[in-house]
Design a protein around this motif. Sequence first.
Motif, PDB file in Angstrom:
ATOM      1  N   ALA A   7      41.260  14.648  55.883  1.00 34.91           N
ATOM      2  CA  ALA A   7      42.496  14.280  56.569  1.00 34.91           C
ATOM      3  C   ALA A   7      43.490  15.427  56.522  1.00 34.91           C
ATOM      4  O   ALA A   7      43.604  16.134  55.527  1.00 34.91           O
ATOM      5  CB  ALA A   7      43.101  13.042  55.917  1.00 34.91           C
ATOM      6  N   ALA A   8      44.179  15.598  57.628  1.00 30.59           N
ATOM      7  CA  ALA A   8      45.177  16.661  57.723  1.00 30.59           C
ATOM      8  C   ALA A   8      46.479  16.193  57.090  1.00 30.59           C
ATOM      9  O   ALA A   8      47.412  15.780  57.766  1.00 30.59           O
ATOM     10  CB  ALA A   8      45.385  17.065  59.171  1.00 30.59           C
ATOM     11  N   SER A   9      46.529  16.201  55.765  1.00 29.46           N
ATOM     12  CA  SER A   9      47.721  15.759  55.059  1.00 29.46           C
ATOM     13  C   SER A   9      48.595  16.947  54.715  1.00 29.46           C
ATOM     14  O   SER A   9      48.106  18.024  54.353  1.00 29.46           O
ATOM     15  CB  SER A   9      47.336  15.014  53.775  1.00 29.46           C
ATOM     16  N   SER A  10      49.899  16.754  54.835  1.00 32.61           N
ATOM     17  CA  SER A  10      50.847  17.826  54.537  1.00 32.61           C
ATOM     18  C   SER A  10      51.452  17.682  53.153  1.00 32.61           C
ATOM     19  O   SER A  10      52.385  18.393  52.814  1.00 32.61           O
ATOM     20  CB  SER A  10      51.964  17.831  55.595  1.00 32.61           C
ATOM     21  N   ILE A  11      50.919  16.761  52.341  1.00 32.04           N
ATOM     22  CA  ILE A  11      51.478  16.512  51.012  1.00 32.04           C
ATOM     23  C   ILE A  11      50.686  17.318  49.982  1.00 32.04           C
ATOM     24  O   ILE A  11      49.471  17.139  49.844  1.00 32.04           O
ATOM     25  CB  ILE A  11      51.446  15.016  50.659  1.00 32.04           C
ATOM     26  N   ALA A  12      51.366  18.177  49.273  1.00 31.84           N
ATOM     27  CA  ALA A  12      50.703  19.009  48.266  1.00 31.84           C
ATOM     28  C   ALA A  12      50.298  18.153  47.073  1.00 31.84           C
ATOM     29  O   ALA A  12      50.935  17.150  46.754  1.00 31.84           O
ATOM     30  CB  ALA A  12      51.639  20.131  47.828  1.00 31.84           C
ATOM     31  N   GLN A  13      49.238  18.609  46.398  1.00 32.25           N
ATOM     32  CA  GLN A  13      48.710  17.843  45.276  1.00 32.25           C
ATOM     33  C   GLN A  13      49.717  17.740  44.137  1.00 32.25           C
ATOM     34  O   GLN A  13      49.825  16.689  43.491  1.00 32.25           O
ATOM     35  CB  GLN A  13      47.417  18.500  44.761  1.00 32.25           C
ATOM     36  N   ASN A  14      50.485  18.788  43.894  1.00 32.96           N
ATOM     37  CA  ASN A  14      51.468  18.725  42.812  1.00 32.96           C
ATOM     38  C   ASN A  14      52.587  17.738  43.129  1.00 32.96           C
ATOM     39  O   ASN A  14      53.137  17.088  42.231  1.00 32.96           O
ATOM     40  CB  ASN A  14      52.042  20.113  42.528  1.00 32.96           C
ATOM     41  N   VAL A  15      52.907  17.587  44.419  1.00 31.89           N
ATOM     42  CA  VAL A  15      53.918  16.612  44.815  1.00 31.89           C
ATOM     43  C   VAL A  15      53.383  15.201  44.606  1.00 31.89           C
ATOM     44  O   VAL A  15      54.103  14.316  44.117  1.00 31.89           O
ATOM     45  CB  VAL A  15      54.332  16.822  46.289  1.00 31.89           C
ATOM     46  N   SER A  17      51.160  14.250  42.444  1.00 29.47           N
ATOM     47  CA  SER A  17      51.138  13.995  41.003  1.00 29.47           C
ATOM     48  C   SER A  17      52.528  13.658  40.490  1.00 29.47           C
ATOM     49  O   SER A  17      52.704  12.758  39.654  1.00 29.47           O
ATOM     50  CB  SER A  17      50.590  15.215  40.257  1.00 29.47           C
ATOM     51  N   GLN A  18      53.524  14.366  41.007  1.00 28.43           N
ATOM     52  CA  GLN A  18      54.901  14.112  40.578  1.00 28.43           C
ATOM     53  C   GLN A  18      55.362  12.716  40.978  1.00 28.43           C
ATOM     54  O   GLN A  18      55.986  12.013  40.180  1.00 28.43           O
ATOM     55  CB  GLN A  18      55.830  15.162  41.186  1.00 28.43           C
ATOM     56  N   VAL A  19      55.030  12.293  42.212  1.00 27.83           N
ATOM     57  CA  VAL A  19      55.404  10.955  42.667  1.00 27.83           C
ATOM     58  C   VAL A  19      54.719   9.897  41.808  1.00 27.83           C
ATOM     59  O   VAL A  19      55.332   8.901  41.411  1.00 27.83           O
ATOM     60  CB  VAL A  19      55.056  10.760  44.154  1.00 27.83           C
ATOM     61  N   GLY A  20      53.425  10.108  41.512  1.00 29.96           N
ATOM     62  CA  GLY A  20      52.703   9.167  40.672  1.00 29.96           C
ATOM     63  C   GLY A  20      53.308   9.049  39.286  1.00 29.96           C
ATOM     64  O   GLY A  20      53.416   7.949  38.723  1.00 29.96           O
ATOM     65  N   GLU A  21      53.738  10.177  38.713  1.00 30.54           N
ATOM     66  CA  GLU A  21      54.364  10.167  37.395  1.00 30.54           C
ATOM     67  C   GLU A  21      55.711   9.445  37.433  1.00 30.54           C
ATOM     68  O   GLU A  21      56.062   8.702  36.503  1.00 30.54           O
ATOM     69  CB  GLU A  21      54.544  11.601  36.897  1.00 30.54           C
ATOM     70  N   ILE A  22      56.483   9.658  38.498  1.00 27.88           N
ATOM     71  CA  ILE A  22      57.768   8.973  38.648  1.00 27.88           C
ATOM     72  C   ILE A  22      57.552   7.464  38.713  1.00 27.88           C
ATOM     73  O   ILE A  22      58.269   6.687  38.075  1.00 27.88           O
ATOM     74  CB  ILE A  22      58.495   9.474  39.910  1.00 27.88           C
ATOM     75  N   ALA A  23      56.556   7.051  39.491  1.00 29.88           N
ATOM     76  CA  ALA A  23      56.268   5.622  39.629  1.00 29.88           C
ATOM     77  C   ALA A  23      55.922   4.999  38.284  1.00 29.88           C
ATOM     78  O   ALA A  23      56.425   3.925  37.927  1.00 29.88           O
ATOM     79  CB  ALA A  23      55.137   5.409  40.623  1.00 29.88           C
ATOM     80  N   ALA A 271      49.797   3.682  48.489  1.00 28.49           N
ATOM     81  CA  ALA A 271      48.931   4.840  48.256  1.00 28.49           C
ATOM     82  C   ALA A 271      49.728   5.983  47.636  1.00 28.49           C
ATOM     83  O   ALA A 271      49.284   6.618  46.674  1.00 28.49           O
ATOM     84  CB  ALA A 271      48.283   5.280  49.566  1.00 28.49           C
ATOM     85  N   LEU A 272      50.922   6.239  48.168  1.00 32.57           N
ATOM     86  CA  LEU A 272      51.750   7.321  47.633  1.00 32.57           C
ATOM     87  C   LEU A 272      52.193   7.010  46.203  1.00 32.57           C
ATOM     88  O   LEU A 272      52.158   7.888  45.331  1.00 32.57           O
ATOM     89  CB  LEU A 272      52.971   7.526  48.531  1.00 32.57           C
ATOM     90  N   VAL A 273      52.606   5.766  45.951  1.00 32.89           N
ATOM     91  CA  VAL A 273      53.034   5.366  44.610  1.00 32.89           C
ATOM     92  C   VAL A 273      51.901   5.569  43.603  1.00 32.89           C
ATOM     93  O   VAL A 273      52.146   5.926  42.442  1.00 32.89           O
ATOM     94  CB  VAL A 273      53.505   3.894  44.627  1.00 32.89           C
ATOM     95  N   ARG A 274      50.676   5.385  44.063  1.00 37.73           N
ATOM     96  CA  ARG A 274      49.519   5.565  43.182  1.00 37.73           C
ATOM     97  C   ARG A 274      48.996   6.991  43.181  1.00 37.73           C
ATOM     98  O   ARG A 274      47.906   7.259  42.662  1.00 37.73           O
ATOM     99  CB  ARG A 274      48.408   4.580  43.583  1.00 37.73           C
ATOM    100  N   GLY A 275      49.744   7.907  43.808  1.00 32.21           N
ATOM    101  CA  GLY A 275      49.412   9.328  43.734  1.00 32.21           C
ATOM    102  C   GLY A 275      48.373   9.798  44.721  1.00 32.21           C
ATOM    103  O   GLY A 275      47.704  10.810  44.480  1.00 32.21           O
ATOM    104  N   ARG A 276      48.237   9.096  45.846  1.00 32.30           N
ATOM    105  CA  ARG A 276      47.264   9.499  46.874  1.00 32.30           C
ATOM    106  C   ARG A 276      47.968   9.797  48.190  1.00 32.30           C
ATOM    107  O   ARG A 276      49.027   9.227  48.474  1.00 32.30           O
ATOM    108  CB  ARG A 276      46.230   8.390  47.101  1.00 32.30           C
ATOM    109  N   ASP A 277      47.347  10.665  49.006  1.00 29.56           N
ATOM    110  CA  ASP A 277      47.869  10.950  50.338  1.00 29.56           C
ATOM    111  C   ASP A 277      46.997  10.314  51.420  1.00 29.56           C
ATOM    112  O   ASP A 277      47.014  10.730  52.572  1.00 29.56           O
ATOM    113  CB  ASP A 277      47.982  12.464  50.572  1.00 29.56           C
TER     114      ASP A 277
END
Length: 330
Positions: A7-15, A17-23, A271-277
């Motif tokens: 998938a052509a996702s524009s969300i970087a992996q470190n971002v 991970s950060q969202v998942g940690e915040i959640a 999906a984003l809350v769980r750290g996926r794009d």
Amino acid sequence: MSNPSMAASSIAQNVLSQVGEIAQSIIREVAKAYIGSPQITEALLTALVAGGHVLIEGVPGVAKTTLVKAFSQTLGCGFRRIQFTPDLLPSDITGTYVLDMRSNEFVLRAGPVFTNILLGDEINRAPAKTQSALLEAMQERQVTIDGDTRTLHAPFMVLATQNPIEHEGTYPLPEAQVDRFLIKLSMTYPGQADEKRMLSTYNAPPPQLRGIVGPDDILRMQELATSVYVAEEIFDYILGLVAHTRSHRRVYLGASPRAALSLLRAAKALALVRGRDYTLPDDVRALATLVLSHRIVMTPEADLEGTTGHHVVKEALERVPYKTPGQDRT
């Protein structure tokens, strides 16, 4: 399903991970004050990231208000509470123009709706006219006062609690307003172990929770959620679930196109809350009853039998298959 890695996702992996940690940090922080399933907090966070509102139903005393207050404290946003009563007026929610004697001009006395997180406590204790004062705010993120339209703060989220409609002194919410809630949660009495923890926790002053994020962080997560990848098979799966509700013999009005869009938005946010794009069928399954059930209107016969929208959606999840690429779509 199509390979998510393609998938052509524009969300970087470190971002991600950060969202998942915040959640997870928010869920852990809320758990210090609210004794209950962490999935409820995850559902609130999912609705927030999806830009939606939440209706929480339960009998008095099951910590609905405690949950909302704890959740709002972790967000670092403006918070206001409205206690709905039979004599509450629409202007008590939106505000009104009053005459300033010093300038001899009318100025806006803003109501509590001008905030980020709004708690509508016992929303169904007020009549329909007052309940509907929130409709424009929830849908358009604005209010109109004496012909003057004012934009609300961003982010904006309504967390409303209600008692079961069979309780004395309650008014059923209009169907149009119920449809504006992305998610409806039903809270019951806690299990014995949770209730024992509750007695121990609240035997002392309640803990002060820290803010994990701020308004800008929330707006950024809402923007990221729009970029989460959705495979064509997920679209078909959502449409299949919605179609089942419309063809059910016990249903008078099935889930609307707005309901399908809401389920899609919620699945992307989860999906984003769980750290996926990318979304998975499990995201849709986890949210289907929370997003669709309250939007389904049953026939009078079904109401008499005790059949609810929850039963219909549960049946849809059991009978509607998720078809992977290559399976027959007919």
